[in-house]
Enzyme design. Structure first.
Site, PDB file in Angstrom:
ATOM      1  N   LYS A  54       0.782  -1.343  -0.144  1.00  0.00           N
ATOM      2  CA  LYS A  54       0.131  -0.016  -0.092  1.00  0.00           C
ATOM      3  C   LYS A  54       0.859   1.235   0.023  1.00  0.00           C
ATOM      4  O   LYS A  54       0.634   2.191  -0.733  1.00  0.00           O
ATOM      5  CB  LYS A  54      -0.793  -0.086   1.129  1.00  0.00           C
ATOM      6  CG  LYS A  54      -2.140   0.771   1.416  1.00  0.00           C
ATOM      7  CD  LYS A  54      -2.797   0.319   2.287  1.00  0.00           C
ATOM      8  CE  LYS A  54      -2.230  -0.034   3.884  1.00  0.00           C
ATOM      9  NZ  LYS A  54      -1.642   1.016   4.667  1.00  0.00           N
ATOM     10  N   ARG A  72      -8.980   3.335   9.449  1.00  0.00           N
ATOM     11  CA  ARG A  72      -8.431   1.789   9.806  1.00  0.00           C
ATOM     12  C   ARG A  72      -9.626   1.261  10.645  1.00  0.00           C
ATOM     13  O   ARG A  72      -9.759   0.169  10.810  1.00  0.00           O
ATOM     14  CB  ARG A  72      -7.399   2.105  10.748  1.00  0.00           C
ATOM     15  CG  ARG A  72      -6.243   1.501   9.837  1.00  0.00           C
ATOM     16  CD  ARG A  72      -4.977   1.597  10.774  1.00  0.00           C
ATOM     17  NE  ARG A  72      -3.830   0.569  10.598  1.00  0.00           N
ATOM     18  CZ  ARG A  72      -2.907   0.790   9.735  1.00  0.00           C
ATOM     19  NH1 ARG A  72      -2.686   2.170   9.231  1.00  0.00           N
ATOM     20  NH2 ARG A  72      -1.851   0.064   9.618  1.00  0.00           N
ATOM     21  N   ARG A 132      11.087  -7.052   5.178  1.00  0.00           N
ATOM     22  CA  ARG A 132      11.284  -5.862   5.527  1.00  0.00           C
ATOM     23  C   ARG A 132      11.877  -5.772   6.934  1.00  0.00           C
ATOM     24  O   ARG A 132      12.950  -4.878   7.055  1.00  0.00           O
ATOM     25  CB  ARG A 132       9.908  -5.153   5.476  1.00  0.00           C
ATOM     26  CG  ARG A 132      10.091  -3.660   5.825  1.00  0.00           C
ATOM     27  CD  ARG A 132       8.787  -2.758   5.501  1.00  0.00           C
ATOM     28  NE  ARG A 132       7.839  -2.848   6.470  1.00  0.00           N
ATOM     29  CZ  ARG A 132       6.827  -2.369   6.783  1.00  0.00           C
ATOM     30  NH1 ARG A 132       6.221  -1.808   5.621  1.00  0.00           N
ATOM     31  NH2 ARG A 132       5.893  -2.757   7.840  1.00  0.00           N
ATOM     32  N   ARG A 182      12.208  -2.553  11.344  1.00  0.00           N
ATOM     33  CA  ARG A 182      11.335  -1.873  11.985  1.00  0.00           C
ATOM     34  C   ARG A 182      10.834  -2.618  13.081  1.00  0.00           C
ATOM     35  O   ARG A 182      10.734  -3.667  13.038  1.00  0.00           O
ATOM     36  CB  ARG A 182      10.026  -1.674  10.889  1.00  0.00           C
ATOM     37  CG  ARG A 182       9.405  -0.328  10.871  1.00  0.00           C
ATOM     38  CD  ARG A 182       8.547  -0.156   9.656  1.00  0.00           C
ATOM     39  NE  ARG A 182       7.205  -0.216  10.264  1.00  0.00           N
ATOM     40  CZ  ARG A 182       6.014  -0.209   9.522  1.00  0.00           C
ATOM     41  NH1 ARG A 182       6.082   0.520   8.303  1.00  0.00           N
ATOM     42  NH2 ARG A 182       4.788  -0.485   9.985  1.00  0.00           N
ATOM     43  N   ARG A 207      -1.182  -7.268  14.035  1.00  0.00           N
ATOM     44  CA  ARG A 207      -1.555  -6.084  12.743  1.00  0.00           C
ATOM     45  C   ARG A 207      -2.472  -6.815  11.787  1.00  0.00           C
ATOM     46  O   ARG A 207      -3.442  -6.243  11.425  1.00  0.00           O
ATOM     47  CB  ARG A 207      -0.307  -5.610  12.204  1.00  0.00           C
ATOM     48  CG  ARG A 207       0.391  -4.478  13.412  1.00  0.00           C
ATOM     49  CD  ARG A 207       1.618  -4.251  13.004  1.00  0.00           C
ATOM     50  NE  ARG A 207       1.931  -3.793  11.730  1.00  0.00           N
ATOM     51  CZ  ARG A 207       3.087  -4.419  11.024  1.00  0.00           C
ATOM     52  NH1 ARG A 207       3.997  -5.067  11.605  1.00  0.00           N
ATOM     53  NH2 ARG A 207       3.390  -3.701   9.838  1.00  0.00           N
TER      54      ARG A 207
HETATM   55  P1  ADP Z   1       1.530  -1.199   8.742  1.00  0.00           P
HETATM   56  O1  ADP Z   1       0.173  -0.765   7.712  1.00  0.00           O
HETATM   57  O2  ADP Z   1       2.256  -1.667   7.998  1.00  0.00           O
HETATM   58  O3  ADP Z   1       0.716  -1.765  10.009  1.00  0.00           O
HETATM   59  P2  ADP Z   1       1.623   1.783   9.080  1.00  0.00           P
HETATM   60  O4  ADP Z   1       2.992   2.462   9.096  1.00  0.00           O
HETATM   61  O5  ADP Z   1       0.521   2.231   8.172  1.00  0.00           O
HETATM   62  O6  ADP Z   1       2.074   0.223   9.010  1.00  0.00           O
HETATM   63  O7  ADP Z   1       1.019   2.060  10.758  1.00  0.00           O
HETATM   64  C1  ADP Z   1       2.044   1.437  11.647  1.00  0.00           C
HETATM   65  C2  ADP Z   1       1.014   1.625  12.957  1.00  0.00           C
HETATM   66  O8  ADP Z   1       0.425   2.923  13.258  1.00  0.00           O
HETATM   67  C3  ADP Z   1      -0.081   0.829  12.996  1.00  0.00           C
HETATM   68  O9  ADP Z   1       0.157  -0.585  13.453  1.00  0.00           O
HETATM   69  C4  ADP Z   1      -0.824   1.603  14.241  1.00  0.00           C
HETATM   70  O10 ADP Z   1      -0.517   1.282  15.578  1.00  0.00           O
HETATM   71  C5  ADP Z   1      -0.462   2.995  13.923  1.00  0.00           C
HETATM   72  N1  ADP Z   1      -1.546   3.525  12.862  1.00  0.00           N
HETATM   73  C6  ADP Z   1      -1.459   4.141  11.833  1.00  0.00           C
HETATM   74  N2  ADP Z   1      -2.686   4.576  11.329  1.00  0.00           N
HETATM   75  C7  ADP Z   1      -3.685   4.448  12.185  1.00  0.00           C
HETATM   76  C8  ADP Z   1      -4.872   4.740  12.121  1.00  0.00           C
HETATM   77  N3  ADP Z   1      -5.609   5.257  11.142  1.00  0.00           N
HETATM   78  N4  ADP Z   1      -5.658   4.406  13.347  1.00  0.00           N
HETATM   79  C9  ADP Z   1      -4.977   3.916  14.333  1.00  0.00           C
HETATM   80  N5  ADP Z   1      -3.860   3.548  14.251  1.00  0.00           N
HETATM   81  C10 ADP Z   1      -2.829   3.727  13.319  1.00  0.00           C
END
Ligand code: ADP
Length: 191
Positions: A13, A88, A127, A133, A144
């Site tokens: 994504k 989300r 990754r 990370r 997740r």
């Molecule tokens: P990934 O999609 O690989 O989990 P992201 O970089 O998009 O990675 O997000 C990392 C973390 O940031 C998530 O696991 C969550 O803890 C937090 N996060 C990101 N976007 C949101 C959101 N819209 N609502 C709640 N938590 C979020």
């Protein structure tokens, strides 16, 4: 062009969102990147966020909605955006709908990137080896992906009924996936 991407962790994504943003000159609004930048800044908020991200849980809806509301009001988002990582949850999707209604804008296209969990997991473990990370450990990846299926995937149906949902087979190469996305974006552009 207002574009939204939905898809599980490891669906590519972020990679695709960046390419769309570069190609169409719109800002890439990635909530994960924004939150990680806040953590780097070592403020009280950053210190509060770190354990949440490290564990793979979701940040509260209130905080995320505030973050996105402020971001969408910035000048560079006035002519379009590529939104990645928000919404989300159902509450976040409702909030986004009303924010867009307030400013008289619509999502032109919502991409739902589809990839089986085992492929996502393999990509995230790769990754982890390359970028290290903190949330790319096997336990946190499982957490997740579980959260994605429970909280976020139902939003695909929301956008199926209310928006321009385009499903993308995202288990292929970056270039193949991007070509499919481009075809869809060109159709949107001529509409
Ligand atoms: P990934 O999609 O690989 O989990 P992201 O970089 O998009 O990675 O997000 C990392 C973390 O940031 C998530 O696991 C969550 O803890 C937090 N996060 C990101 N976007 C949101 C959101 N819209 N609502 C709640 N938590 C979020």
């Amino acid at each position: 062009m207002n574009v939204l991407l939905l898809g599980p962790q490891g669906s590519g994504k972020g990679t695709q969102a960046k390419r769309i943003a570069d190609e169409y000159g719109a800002p890439h609004i990635a909530t994960g990147d924004m939150l990680r930048a806040t953590i780097q800044s070592d403020t009280p908020l950053g210190r509060k966020l770190k354990p949440i991200l490290d564990s793979g849980r979701l940040v509260s809806d209130d905080l995320m909605i505030e973050l996105i509301r402020n971001r969408l009001e910035e000048a560079d988002a006035a002519n379009g955006f590529v939104l990645d990582g928000f919404p989300r949850t159902w509450a976040q999707a409702q909030a986004l709908d009303s924010m867009l209604r307030e400013i008289g804008r619509d999502l032109n296209v919502v991409f739902a990137l589809q990839v089986p969990d085992d492929v996502c997991t393999q990509r995230l473990l790769k990754r982890a080896r390359e970028e290290g990370r903190a949330d790319d450990t096997p336990e946190v990846i499982a957490e997740r992906l579980g959260t994605y299926h429970r909280e976020t995937e139902p939003l695909v149906d929301h956008y199926r009924t209310s928006g321009n949902l385009v499903g993308i087979h995202a288990g292929r190469s970056i270039n193949e996936v991007f070509s499919e996305i481009q075809v869809a974006l060109e159709q949107v552009a001529v509409r």
